[in-house]
Design a protein around this motif. Structure first.
Motif, short mmCIF file in Angstrom:
data_model
loop_
_atom_site.label_atom_id
_atom_site.label_comp_id
_atom_site.label_asym_id
_atom_site.label_seq_id
_atom_site.Cartn_x
_atom_site.Cartn_y
_atom_site.Cartn_z
N THR A 128 11.86 5.25 0.95
CA THR A 128 12.36 3.88 0.29
C THR A 128 11.13 3.20 -0.52
O THR A 128 10.13 3.56 -0.45
CB THR A 128 13.02 2.88 1.31
N VAL A 129 11.50 2.09 -1.26
CA VAL A 129 10.58 1.42 -1.88
C VAL A 129 10.70 0.14 -1.74
O VAL A 129 11.65 -0.86 -1.71
CB VAL A 129 10.80 1.37 -3.47
N ASP A 130 9.52 -0.48 -1.49
CA ASP A 130 9.35 -2.18 -1.07
C ASP A 130 10.64 -2.66 -0.13
O ASP A 130 11.41 -3.53 -0.59
CB ASP A 130 9.14 -2.79 -2.03
N PRO A 131 10.80 -2.10 1.22
CA PRO A 131 11.85 -2.54 2.02
C PRO A 131 11.43 -4.06 2.27
O PRO A 131 10.39 -4.30 2.52
CB PRO A 131 11.87 -1.76 3.08
N HIS A 132 12.46 -4.87 2.11
CA HIS A 132 12.39 -6.17 2.45
C HIS A 132 12.18 -6.60 3.82
O HIS A 132 13.17 -7.02 4.69
CB HIS A 132 13.53 -7.00 1.79
N LEU A 133 11.06 -6.39 4.46
CA LEU A 133 10.67 -6.55 5.74
C LEU A 133 9.66 -7.90 6.05
O LEU A 133 8.79 -8.03 5.03
CB LEU A 133 9.88 -5.32 6.60
N HIS A 134 10.30 -8.72 6.93
CA HIS A 134 9.43 -9.92 7.19
C HIS A 134 8.82 -10.07 8.30
O HIS A 134 7.39 -9.97 8.56
CB HIS A 134 10.33 -11.19 6.99
N SER A 152 5.21 1.70 -2.71
CA SER A 152 5.46 0.26 -3.33
C SER A 152 5.52 0.27 -4.90
O SER A 152 5.06 1.25 -5.55
CB SER A 152 4.17 -0.49 -2.85
N GLY A 153 6.37 -0.56 -5.26
CA GLY A 153 6.16 -0.95 -6.84
C GLY A 153 5.13 -1.50 -7.43
O GLY A 153 4.84 -1.60 -8.49
N ALA A 154 4.41 -2.30 -6.35
CA ALA A 154 3.25 -3.14 -7.07
C ALA A 154 2.35 -2.52 -7.91
O ALA A 154 2.18 -3.13 -9.04
CB ALA A 154 2.54 -3.64 -5.66
N VAL A 288 9.79 0.37 -15.60
CA VAL A 288 8.83 1.39 -14.77
C VAL A 288 9.80 2.39 -14.17
O VAL A 288 10.56 1.79 -13.24
CB VAL A 288 8.14 0.41 -13.89
N SER A 289 9.40 3.62 -14.08
CA SER A 289 10.32 4.45 -13.30
C SER A 289 9.24 4.99 -12.18
O SER A 289 8.14 4.87 -12.16
CB SER A 289 10.36 5.82 -14.20
N MET A 290 10.16 5.10 -10.96
CA MET A 290 9.64 5.30 -9.62
C MET A 290 9.63 6.76 -9.33
O MET A 290 9.53 7.19 -8.43
CB MET A 290 10.21 4.37 -8.58
N ALA A 291 10.36 7.51 -10.24
CA ALA A 291 10.93 9.06 -10.04
C ALA A 291 9.54 9.86 -9.63
O ALA A 291 9.73 10.59 -8.64
CB ALA A 291 11.44 9.83 -11.01
N GLY A 292 8.43 9.54 -10.14
CA GLY A 292 7.20 10.29 -10.01
C GLY A 292 6.75 9.94 -8.40
O GLY A 292 6.41 11.01 -7.67
N PRO A 293 6.51 8.69 -7.93
CA PRO A 293 6.10 8.54 -6.64
C PRO A 293 7.22 8.94 -5.66
O PRO A 293 6.57 9.46 -4.68
CB PRO A 293 5.94 7.03 -6.63
N LEU A 294 8.36 8.74 -6.00
CA LEU A 294 9.50 9.18 -4.90
C LEU A 294 9.38 10.54 -4.65
O LEU A 294 9.44 11.16 -3.68
CB LEU A 294 10.77 8.68 -5.52
#
Length: 327
Positions: A128-134, A152-154, A288-294
């Protein structure tokens, strides 16, 4: 790449599946859906001539607007097992139901734990990408699968900001964004700061700008960065304060573009210029595409060549967990 792996997707995510399949060098097939008059679903998985599936299945399903999609995953994953799949990797660029990680009032369902265990019962690995975990330190604590990868998408958004607003001041809307903002800022040496937020409801927040040196904002291009934007009210309030402090421009960059209802208009009314997001959730703001990192993460997961139930819980080399960044 494992030649026995197949990427399965649903028709509403065909474009995302094609990008991921091309980047990961995997064949992709669509799961057929039929809806009965009472809204029950019937799925048909794309089997071979012998009515079987490969041993390794990659299921792509972004879990925004998640309720029906969780039922789809239940039907798809269990059917895939019955048709020969021995290992299932779930690629969920957006992971829903991660907000509620504790019972804030008596009787509340802790949905993160419930949905996390549900997903862990369906798949052997999760990307997954940047899951919202606190209050949860690791993705595996929320979704207890043998292999859990949080990208991360950062940095990808930082690259975009460097092109569009070189020398910008990066600002996070709340304390939860501090580590994420620092990650994005470090990549290109951006100055950065974090606001203070007091939440008073789903649509009511109070924002205070960070304590900065005099004129740190005045005349500057400012980019508000966050992992997810929903109603846009937090970002809008921060944008108004930044303009009042003399910012030359305020733009927004987010990983997950939920932007429900009139969120974009809310941002525009607050003086936000441009809005950029990753393609983890399809939206007109995708830049921004996240296909590469995924795909890189997926290749490393499939290349392990060991049974996932025996896999070590150590992070994959070069792949981000909540403690690192995919490079």
């Amino acid at each position: 790449m494992d030649s026995s792996a197949l990427l399965l997707h649903f028709d509403d995510e065909t474009a995302a599946a094609q990008r991921l399949a091309q980047a990961a060098e995997l064949p992709a097939r669509c799961i057929e859906r039929h809806r009965f008059p009472d809204d029950e679903l019937k799925l048909r998985l794309p089997v071979d001539a012998q009515g079987r599936l490969p041993e390794h299945i990659v299921l792509l399903r972004g879990l925004y607007q998640p309720n029906e999609k969780l039922v789809e995953l239940l039907l798809a994953a269990q059917t895939a097992r019955s048709l020969g799949a021995r290992r299932i990797v779930l690629v969920a660029p957006y992971l829903g139901y991660m907000r509620q990680d504790k019972a804030f009032t008596p009787g509340e369902a802790v949905s993160q734990q419930i949905v996390g265990r549900f997903l862990a019962g369906l798949c052997d690995a999760l990307i997954t990408v940047d899951p919202h975990l606190h209050r949860v330190a690791r993705l595996q604590d929320a979704v207890p699968v043998p292999v859990a990868v949080a990208l991360s998408g950062a940095e990808a958004l930082s690259d975009l900001v460097a092109q569009r607003r070189p020398g910008a001041l990066l600002v996070g809307p709340d304390a939860e964004s501090a580590q994420w903002i620092a990650q994005a800022a470090a990549r290109h040496g951006f100055a950065h700061a974090v606001c203070t937020k007091e939440r008073q409801g789903d649509r009511e927040v109070r924002i205070r700008l960070p304590a900065l040196a005099p004129h740190a904002i005045e005349g500057r291009a400012v980019v508000l960065l966050d992992d997810v934007a929903s109603t846009g009210h937090t970002l809008a309030q921060a944008a108004r304060l930044l303009h009042a402090a003399g910012a030359a421009s305020v733009d927004v960059a987010v990983t997950h573009a939920l932007f429900v209802g009139d969120a974009l208009q809310t941002l525009a009314d607050a003086g936000v210029g441009e809005v950029w997001s990753t393609d983890c959730i399809p939206h007109p703001s995708n830049a921004v595409s996240m296909a590469g990192p995924l795909a890189r993460a997926l290749r490393e997961v499939l290349a392990r060549g060991v049974a996932f139930e025996e896999a070590e819980r150590a992070p994959l080399p070069g792949v981000a967990t909540l403690e690192g960044v995919h490079r």
